[in-house]
Design an enzyme around this catalytic site. Structure first.
Site, PDB file in Angstrom:
ATOM      1  CB  ALA A 242      -0.922  -0.058   1.280  1.00 47.35           C
ATOM      2  CG  ASP A 243       5.490   2.990   0.994  1.00 44.59           C
ATOM      3  OD1 ASP A 243       5.191   3.787   2.019  1.00 44.59           O
ATOM      4  OD2 ASP A 243       5.947   3.307  -0.165  1.00 44.59           O
ATOM      5  CB  ILE A 244       2.322   6.444  -2.410  1.00 42.83           C
ATOM      6  CG1 ILE A 244       0.847   6.408  -1.695  1.00 42.83           C
ATOM      7  CG2 ILE A 244       2.547   7.171  -3.599  1.00 42.83           C
ATOM      8  CD1 ILE A 244      -0.074   5.973  -2.455  1.00 42.83           C
ATOM      9  CD1 TRP A 284       9.915   3.553  -0.764  1.00 41.50           C
ATOM     10  CD2 TRP A 284      10.791   2.306   0.896  1.00 41.50           C
ATOM     11  NE1 TRP A 284       8.923   3.153   0.011  1.00 41.50           N
ATOM     12  CE2 TRP A 284       9.318   2.250   0.918  1.00 41.50           C
ATOM     13  CE3 TRP A 284      11.336   1.147   1.743  1.00 41.50           C
ATOM     14  CZ2 TRP A 284       8.569   1.531   2.020  1.00 41.50           C
ATOM     15  CZ3 TRP A 284      10.713   0.765   2.508  1.00 41.50           C
ATOM     16  CH2 TRP A 284       9.491   0.814   2.820  1.00 41.50           C
TER      17      TRP A 284
END
Length: 289
Positions: A242-244, A284
């Site tokens: 769910a991390d953008i 990331w």
């Protein structure tokens, strides 16, 4: 004052750990001199341990400098656990060279899991940061620590659970916390103080059990629990779908027109087990500039 020298078991990109910590205004470090000061809390006492890097990614070695001879064994144990120099990142790297993330890992080798300094601090941080963009999230956690924490020789220490449990909600609202986020921070701290939530015991349990127990706490959802597992405990196999940032990195890497679906991410990530945390960190990293 004491000094100890360490060599990592495999390649290790310490400069990336400094870059990631640099995003947090509370960090006390120097990327040119290549050191970070680690705030360590032991039995009510505050210690500062400096970790200095002298090696390279392929030949990494470090000097650890402490402020207390009496507490040296406990401080060294804390630092060893935090930096995880015993992890074999070569093995992780070789694993991903056989997956659909091969090019990503060739571009960013030796990315270690960057842990937060203490379990409680990490939990407060991820609760504060949930559902916020990175810039404002760090602004809010910095205000929180500046207001309620303590500073020693330029190094900031988060407040203790007992201290946070006594904070009135309105005091957090004045820092631009929402009412709900203020309640989550204070009420979770109260559960810890009252013994209903024991982070040290929780840290010994499986990922699944931690997820089940943490998500029962009001204000802690899957994203928050996954990030605490990764950055608090340093667990190897977490992918916060769910991390953008994860979604944007996958969109860029796979050259998609839109963000990937949950189904796509689940399918792709089957190849990444049991090292999905390293996939998350490297994804990331790929979009952090």
């Amino acid at each position: 004052m004491w000094r100890e020298t360490y060599k990592a078991n495999s390649f290790y990109d310490f400069d990336y750990t400094l870059l990631r910590w640099k995003f947090d205004p509370l960090s006390h470090l120097d990327r040119v001199e290549r050191w970070v000061d680690v705030p360590v809390k032991l039995e009510g006492e505050q210690h500062i341990v400096r970790v200095q890097s002298y090696g390279t990614i392929t030949e990494p070695y470090f000097e650890v400098i402490g402020d207390s001879i009496e507490s040296k064994p406990q401080l060294l144990h804390h630092i060893e656990d935090l930096f995880q120099w015993d992890k074999d990142l070569n093995k992780v790297h070789e694993h991903f060279l056989e997956t659909n993330l091969e090019q990503l890992f060739l571009a960013h080798p030796g990315t270690p899991i960057v842990k937060d300094f203490h379990l409680f601090d990490c939990l407060m941080k991820v609760i504060i940061h949930q559902q916020l963009n990175m810039k404002f999230a760090h602004t809010l956690s910095t205000r929180f620590v500046h207001q309620f924490g303590t500073q020693k020789n330029g190094v900031w220490f988060y407040p203790t659970a007992s201290q946070v449990a006594e904070i009135p909600y309105d005091s957090l609202r004045k820092l631009q916390f929402s009412q709900r986020k203020a309640e989550y921070v204070v009420d979770t701290s109260r559960k810890i103080v009252e013994g209903e939530l024991n982070l040290e015991e929780l840290a010994k349990q499986s990922d699944e059990d931690v997820m089940k127990q943490l998500t029962k706490v009001r204000g802690i959802g899957p994203w928050t629990a996954e990030n605490w597992l990764m950055f608090g405990l340093g667990r190897d196999d977490l992918l916060p779908k769910a991390d953008i940032g994860i979604q944007n990195a996958l969109k860029f890497y796979f050259q998609l027109d839109n963000k990937p679906t949950m189904e796509q991410m689940t399918k792709w990530s089957q190849e990444w087990n049991p090292y999905r945390s390293y996939a998350s960190l490297t994804l990331w990293r790929s979009i952090e500039g």
